[in-house]
Design a protein around this motif. Structure first.
Motif, PDB file in Angstrom:
ATOM      1  N   TRP A  58       1.002  -1.473  -0.031  1.00  0.00           N
ATOM      2  CA  TRP A  58      -0.022   0.036  -0.037  1.00  0.00           C
ATOM      3  C   TRP A  58       0.874   1.273  -0.019  1.00  0.00           C
ATOM      4  CZ3 TRP A  58      -3.726  -2.290   4.181  1.00  0.00           C
ATOM      5  CH2 TRP A  58      -4.671  -3.218   3.524  1.00  0.00           C
ATOM      6  N   THR A  59       1.959   1.004   0.690  1.00  0.00           N
ATOM      7  CA  THR A  59       2.741   2.350   0.812  1.00  0.00           C
ATOM      8  C   THR A  59       3.422   2.740  -0.595  1.00  0.00           C
ATOM      9  OG1 THR A  59       3.284   2.025   3.057  1.00  0.00           O
ATOM     10  CG2 THR A  59       4.641   3.746   1.958  1.00  0.00           C
ATOM     11  N   SER A  94       3.698   1.598   9.939  1.00  0.00           N
ATOM     12  CA  SER A  94       3.932   0.261   9.892  1.00  0.00           C
ATOM     13  C   SER A  94       5.063  -0.505   9.286  1.00  0.00           C
ATOM     14  CB  SER A  94       2.682  -0.055   9.047  1.00  0.00           C
ATOM     15  OG  SER A  94       2.994   0.576   7.620  1.00  0.00           O
ATOM     16  N   GLY A  95       5.751   0.211   8.196  1.00  0.00           N
ATOM     17  CA  GLY A  95       7.059  -0.210   7.754  1.00  0.00           C
ATOM     18  C   GLY A  95       8.126  -0.633   8.779  1.00  0.00           C
ATOM     19  N   ILE A 108      -1.833   6.415   1.264  1.00  0.00           N
ATOM     20  CA  ILE A 108      -0.897   6.798   2.222  1.00  0.00           C
ATOM     21  C   ILE A 108      -1.181   6.359   3.579  1.00  0.00           C
ATOM     22  CG2 ILE A 108       0.851   8.471   3.034  1.00  0.00           C
ATOM     23  CD1 ILE A 108       2.023   7.416   0.414  1.00  0.00           C
ATOM     24  N   GLY A 109      -2.655   6.941   3.905  1.00  0.00           N
ATOM     25  CA  GLY A 109      -2.957   6.890   5.325  1.00  0.00           C
ATOM     26  C   GLY A 109      -3.081   5.546   5.802  1.00  0.00           C
ATOM     27  N   LEU A 110      -3.313   4.650   4.969  1.00  0.00           N
ATOM     28  CA  LEU A 110      -3.481   3.189   5.443  1.00  0.00           C
ATOM     29  C   LEU A 110      -2.316   2.531   6.246  1.00  0.00           C
ATOM     30  CD1 LEU A 110      -4.686   1.383   2.062  1.00  0.00           C
ATOM     31  CD2 LEU A 110      -5.951   1.826   4.392  1.00  0.00           C
ATOM     32  N   THR A 111      -1.113   3.317   6.059  1.00  0.00           N
ATOM     33  CA  THR A 111      -0.012   2.710   6.895  1.00  0.00           C
ATOM     34  C   THR A 111      -0.394   3.278   8.365  1.00  0.00           C
ATOM     35  OG1 THR A 111       2.321   3.055   7.247  1.00  0.00           O
ATOM     36  CG2 THR A 111       1.280   5.014   6.393  1.00  0.00           C
ATOM     37  N   LEU A 162      -3.430   3.357   9.517  1.00  0.00           N
ATOM     38  CA  LEU A 162      -4.317   2.209   9.916  1.00  0.00           C
ATOM     39  C   LEU A 162      -3.824   1.065  10.239  1.00  0.00           C
ATOM     40  CD1 LEU A 162      -7.695   2.998   9.859  1.00  0.00           C
ATOM     41  CD2 LEU A 162      -7.559   1.501   7.683  1.00  0.00           C
ATOM     42  N   ILE A 163      -2.781   0.455   9.607  1.00  0.00           N
ATOM     43  CA  ILE A 163      -2.151  -0.791   9.748  1.00  0.00           C
ATOM     44  C   ILE A 163      -1.482  -0.676  11.386  1.00  0.00           C
ATOM     45  CG2 ILE A 163      -0.245  -2.364   9.222  1.00  0.00           C
ATOM     46  CD1 ILE A 163      -0.795  -1.393   6.452  1.00  0.00           C
ATOM     47  N   VAL A 164      -0.905   0.426  11.705  1.00  0.00           N
ATOM     48  CA  VAL A 164      -0.527   0.646  13.084  1.00  0.00           C
ATOM     49  C   VAL A 164      -1.366   0.628  14.151  1.00  0.00           C
ATOM     50  CG1 VAL A 164       1.021   2.050  14.558  1.00  0.00           C
ATOM     51  CG2 VAL A 164       1.588   1.968  12.212  1.00  0.00           C
TER      52      VAL A 164
END
Lengths: 505, 122
Positions: free
Chosen positions: A339-340, A392-393, A462-465, A467-469
């Motif tokens: 996603w990122t 999240s990375g 980009i915001g999904l990262t 969300l993953i956190v």
């Protein structure tokens, strides 16, 4: 039999066919229908995750043929995870494309939907030959999508991409033929049963087949000796297409996980882990190669294309070690990185639009409009891609680092991954500071105002990262359960005993 | 028959790979076509070479396996579509770059061009 399994394939197929005949309909109608189709695929994928989360295998046998005689679709946690990963990405890339990137080719939406269909077949299929067909479906859509937008710059990378993948298909067929000639089956569950029984002179034949398959999946995943086509092709593709292509290399990673855990996994007797000891060093070299490429990139899209290669190296290193924890960590990182990277491709396009003739080249240029918004998106993406906390990375990379057992492999993985991340960070800071801070006085032609759909879809991806956190706990539980299910291969082979005729499951 | 069959597959594949490594798009397309012929025959052979056998289990001691033929048919159809696409793409490449080199334009070799100049100069 559960008919939901066919939904992620049937919906884009029907939507795509509809689009084919609507080439001359008003563009707003075509866009509405296309986005609706994408969203429906997303809904179907989410339903399938809900189904798969109970940890059982669901089988869809075409024509009610008892496996291994017919083609089957198999839904498990891994397949469901990949479906959601793809459809979330596809929805946002698709929304981005209606900001204007879909103009110029009446069949853009058709191809986009067929691409999604090919990806979904590849994730759901339980048959090696059907996997080949899925690869061809997604490839022929990707050939045309890569050329979308026209212009001579895309012809040569496109030609290389097509020629390489045609050779890849030929090798895939040879591998399939070799394996079939010994085992007499191509159903993955049946292969998992038959491969351990192979003995004598047939061993070499199957082993050659396994290695050839690794070459094909390696070409799709772009691991080192087979990755040089990628940066040029991805950097030249139209932004939403490049974003969607972020998943294409992951198909190779998925196929490696599926085939080398299930069929040539630990239970495969003499053929256990065929080729896997090659993969670990190759993955690390791929990672290093990607970092070198990223440092040397002279425009933003090329930089991000090299980031795709870095991700592949990072993903395959723990997978090659073959531990359950490694696969689970890789799957967590897979969500984050796909996603990122896709989001970063969209950001690069925004930069290119705003900067006039400077485009996305990493050179100083006059101040661009919407600098704050774009630079914040770039920063979030870059921080996540380089693997810095708190995004999240970072968590993905920590899980990967933690998954290796102490030993020389740990030393290699830790040093390459950490030094690589540091150098990636340098590449991003260099690009970011030149693009956003070191501006010169001057006048650029004011670009068209940024469209809402474009900025929203980029921001969301980009915001999904973040969300993953926020949902790192549940996601990690899911990936741990996925890895556990994957390594319990005896449960997968149970699908051979599922009665098909009138059976309900 | 086995030897002949193997030789045919080998020749097709070898010629295919050789042509594939050429620098012009026409030989590359021909190479891909030959390679896919070789692969199709190879797939066909994976069901064993036998003549006058029945494709039904249990009717005879040896049976001829019908599945590879289904696989080959699929592969032929896909290969045909892909060849059509690559032909169009090569023509596009020729039109866009006014050259049928696979990299768009032939790489500049200072040594070669000098030699050519000398040859044409004389």
């Amino acid at each position: 039999m559960n008919h939901w399994l066919i939904a992620p394939i049937a919906i884009p197929l029907l939507g795509g066919i509809l689009q084919t005949f609507m080439g001359y309909a008003p563009i707003s109608l075509r866009r509405t229908l296309a986005i609706t189709t994408s969203v429906l695929v997303l809904v179907a994928s989410i339903v399938l995750v809900g189904l798969a989360d109970d940890g059982s295998y669901r089988v869809y046998a075409f024509g009610n043929w008892q496996p291994p005689f017919g083609i089957v679709l198999v839904l498990d946690r891994l397949a469901a995870l990949m479906l959601v990963l793809t459809s979330v990405l596809a929805v946002f890339a698709h929304i981005f494309s209606i900001g204007g990137a879909d103009e110029g080719n009446r069949q853009f939406h058709t191809l986009f939907l067929f691409q999604i269909m090919g990806l979904n077949i590849a994730f759901l299929t339980g048959d090696l030959f059907n996997l080949f067909v899925a690869f061809e479906v997604l490839l022929i859509a990707s050939y045309s999508l890569l050329m979308h937008g026209g212009g001579t710059i895309r012809t040569v990378p496109g030609l290389h991409y097509v020629a390489l993948n045609l050779v890849g298909s030929a090798i895939f067929l040879i591998a399939v033929g070799m394996i079939y000639s010994v085992t007499g089956t191509l159903n993955m569950a049946d292969l998992a049963v038959k491969i351990p029984q192979v003995s004598g002179e047939n061993l070499a034949l199957v082993k050659a087949g396994a290695m050839l398959l690794l070459v094909v999946f390696g070409l799709k995943a772009a691991i080192l000796p087979l990755c040089f086509w990628l940066p040029k092709a991805y950097a030249k593709a139209t932004a939403p297409v490049a974003a969607l292509f972020a998943i294409m290399t992951k198909v190779g990673v998925y196929a490696i996980i599926r085939v080398y855990v299930l069929i040539f996994g630990e239970g495969a007797g003499e053929l256990a882990s065929a080729g896997m000891n090659w993969l670990f060093p190759l993955a690390l070299i791929t990672l290093s190669m990607g970092v070198i490429g990223a440092l040397g990139a002279n425009n933003l899209k090329t930089l991000i294309a090299w980031q795709v290669i870095i991700s592949v190296g990072t993903l395959l290193a723990p997978v090659a070690l073959g531990s359950e924890a490694g696969v689970s960590a890789a799957l967590f990182y897979l969500l984050s990185t796909t996603w990122t990277v896709a989001g970063l491709f969209l950001v690069a396009e925004l930069v290119a639009i705003q900067r006039g003739s400077a485009g996305d080249r990493i050179v100083t240029a006059p101040k661009m409009p919407h600098r704050t918004f774009i630079s914040v998106l770039f920063m979030i993406g870059a921080v996540s891609a380089a693997g810095l906390p708190p995004l999240s990375g970072f968590f993905g990379k920590v899980l990967i680092l933690k998954s290796v057992e102490a030993g020389p492999q740990m030393a290699w993985l830790w040093s390459v991954l950490l030094v690589g991340s540091f150098l990636t960070l340098i590449a991003y800071s260099r690009a970011g500071s030149i693009l956003f801070w070191r501006t010169i006085d001057g006048h650029i032609k004011p670009p068209e105002p940024m469209k809402g759909v474009v900025s929203v879809s980029t921001g969301a991806l980009i915001g999904l990262t973040v969300l993953i956190v926020a949902f790192a706990g549940p996601i990690n539980e899911y990936t741990v359960a996925t890895a556990a299910q994957l390594f319990d291969t005896s449960a997968y082979t149970q699908i051979l005993e599922t009665p098909m005729f009138g059976g309900k499951n | 028959m086995e030897l002949l069959f193997a030789l045919v597959i080998g020749t097709l594949t070898a010629s295919g790979v050789y042509l594939l490594l050429r620098a012009r798009t026409f030989p590359v397309v021909m190479g891909l076509t030959l390679l896919s012929y070789g692969v199709n025959l190879f797939l066909f052979a994976s069901g064993r070479l036998s003549t006058a056998q029945q494709p039904i289990l249990g009717t005879a001691e040896n049976y001829s396996d019908p599945l590879p033929q289904a696989l080959v048919l699929t592969a032929i159809v896909i290969g045909f579509a892909m060849t059509a696409f690559v032909v169009v793409l090569s023509l596009r490449n020729l039109a866009d770059n006014e050259d049928d080199h696979v990299d768009g334009c032939p790489p500049a070799h200072p040594a070669n061009s000098k030699q050519e100049q000398e040859e044409t100069g004389k």
